[in-house]
Design a protein around this motif. Structure first.
Motif: not given
Length: 128
Positions: A104, A106, A53-54, A31
């Motif tokens: 989370y 970005d 996180w992604s 996360s």
């Protein structure tokens, strides 16, 4: 509390490659943004790369852009730093760090003080 362990450092000739790993344990880091920083003897710690996180957003220091690639494998709770075309000036201790204050988020930050969990580091030495 998350524990971070870096590995993959070593001695390499200029122009060579290394792949660093940052393995997290204790809690998932999927996360959170993760950053790589380095510190050479007698110099201040400097930002190298960061990943959201992604994995969808990455940032690099100008000095490594085009040579280093940061990536992550969230199921493995691991972040990587692929280092190609290494130069003697890349010699340093490389540490990974997690920014758990912004889940989370970005836009990974580049400021070391905003990361709250750090590994011990792995030595990278590039000979000329």
């Amino acid at each position: 509390q998350v524990q971070l362990v870096e590995s993959g450092g070593g001695l390499v000739q200029a122009g060579g490659s290394l792949r660093l790993s940052c393995a997290a344990s204790g809690r998932t880091v999927s996360s959170y943004a993760v950053g790589w920083f380095r510190q050479a003897p007698g110099k201040e710690r400097e930002f190298v790369a960061a990943i959201s996180w992604s994995g969808g957003r990455t940032y690099y220091a100008d000095s490594v852009k085009g040579r280093f690639t940061i990536s992550r494998d969230n199921p493995k709770n691991t972040v990587y730093l692929q280092m190609n075309s290494l130069k003697p000036e890349d010699t340093a201790v490389y540490c990974c760090a997690v920014d758990s204050a912004r889940p989370y988020y970005d836009y990974p930050v580049r400021v070391a003080a905003l990361y709250d969990s750090w590994g011990q580091g792995t030595q990278v030495t590039v000979s000329s």
